[in-house]
Design an enzyme around this catalytic site. Structure first.
Site, short mmCIF file in Angstrom:
data_model
loop_
_atom_site.label_atom_id
_atom_site.label_comp_id
_atom_site.label_asym_id
_atom_site.label_seq_id
_atom_site.Cartn_x
_atom_site.Cartn_y
_atom_site.Cartn_z
N SER A 257 0.81 -1.21 0.00
CA SER A 257 0.00 0.00 0.00
C SER A 257 0.84 1.26 0.00
O SER A 257 0.33 2.34 -0.28
CB SER A 257 -0.94 0.01 1.21
OG SER A 257 -0.21 0.06 2.40
N LYS B 40 0.42 4.07 6.86
CA LYS B 40 -0.28 4.93 5.88
C LYS B 40 0.10 6.39 6.12
O LYS B 40 0.62 6.74 7.18
CB LYS B 40 -1.81 4.81 6.06
CG LYS B 40 -2.41 3.44 5.76
CD LYS B 40 -2.53 3.18 4.27
CE LYS B 40 -3.22 1.83 4.02
NZ LYS B 40 -2.46 0.68 4.60
#
Lengths: 206, 206
Positions: B125, B162
DNA sequence: TTTTATACTAATCATATTGACAGTATGTAT
DNA sequence: ATACATACTGTCAATATGATTAGTATAAAA
């Protein structure tokens, strides 16, 4: 491990700090002076207590012969590297021992450190391999390199990090960036050499 | 830097090794014994030469008071980490002192090591930020994080890396991967917490 | 040719350092 | 009550250690 009194902990900390700062253990009298004892015997008693409890070793017959045991180093420091934590169950603090899966120790993680060096990468030719401008690549010094591995090549005095393919006659330096094209060099070119294979990447974010 | 003779280099290496192995400098007589000198004066002469040439310091008035200078540590390359080399002029060996710009020491490069931990990243990600599957991210433990910085978030017991944006009411966890979408969570969600801000990335290639 | 640096032997001196002896006082576990 | 660990003062002998003096020999530099 036997419990330490506050005073003993203070003295152990002083010895550990002294060892770190002076590359040498303190003399008994330096411990006494530091804590304001007028007799070295006071410091000797504390040191003996720490030896008895397994936190110190005395190297017999030499000056400044106090050494920390592994237990003491664990207590006062924690030089094993950065703890690697795993999945975190609800409620438990992140750094609880239960989560620690190991330690990142750069002096160990890339294998034998002899022959390793690092180069700061300039440019974005290897972004697709996750190597960005400003990263340091860890290189194992060797002219031999697995075909197709990422390595450091020296071309006309400049260092460059690329995927290196050799077929005996020519060498292809292939960037990992869709906007860039491979460089092909003759194997016998005198201005070309391979510095080594990249075994790691280290980045300081921001 | 003044050149050392072979003998002086041997003696400097012995002192450096002794310091590493014993957490203490050798006594003059130990140097003499090691090299088979029958007089401590022989060792003193060599040590004095090394002091004069800038490789050793003598801490006056204490036993085992020999210390390495920064130049000596560079020369014998002990435990400072992995040398960082700069541009390489033709002909000179890569690891020649002239090229060494500094040392990568993981215990120092991310600031105060207290409060740091590492997490192994799973998934892709964050590839656009150069963080790949299998990398370790170095995290400074703190619930506070710069808005938009890369951090570790714990959502329902799972750790995820993230970019983290907060606007007071909700939290957006934004991946750095064109194929993935941000996650939006209510700030008051009990199953959410921030583990800390990513300050580094370490990768072991292959 | 004279000087200077290297590379030592041999013996001695001054001091740094430890370890031991002889005590005192306080608190705690049995 | 009686051990026992802690937490100290004060002194001294023994040894570990650094530093110095005196000298030999070799090789390179001025």
């Amino acid at each position: 491990m036997e419990q330490l009194t506050d005073k003993q902990h203070e003295i152990l900390t002083f010895i550990a700090d002294y060892l770190r700062d002076h590359q040498s253990a303190p003399a008994i009298r330096e411990i006494a002076d530091h804590f304001g004892f007028s007799s070295p015997k006071a410091a000797t008693d504390h040191v003996n207590a720490l030896v008895r409890k397994g936190y110190l070793l005395k190297v017999a017959g030499i000056s400044r012969g106090l050494r920390l045991t592994a237990d003491a180093e664990e207590l006062v420091r924690g030089d094993e590297g950065i703890p690697v934590v795993g999945d975190v169950a609800a409620g438990l603090p992140i750094l609880a021992i239960e989560h620690i899966q190991g330690f990142l120790d750069m002096n160990a993680m890339f294998g034998n450190r002899k022959g390793l060096y690092a180069v700061r990468v300039r440019g974005n030719s290897m972004v697709n391999a996750g190597i960005h401008d400003g990263d340091h690549v860890i290189v194992r010094q060797s002219p031999m390199i697995e075909n197709g591995a990422i390595g450091v090549a020296y071309v006309e005095g400049d260092a460059t990090v690329k995927r290196i393919y050799r077929d005996g006659k020519s060498v292809r330096l292939v960037p990992e960036n869709d906007a860039m094209d491979p460089i092909v060099i003759d194997e016998t070119c005198p201005d070309f050499s391979v510095g080594g294979q990249v075994v790691g990447v280290v980045r300081n974010v921001r």
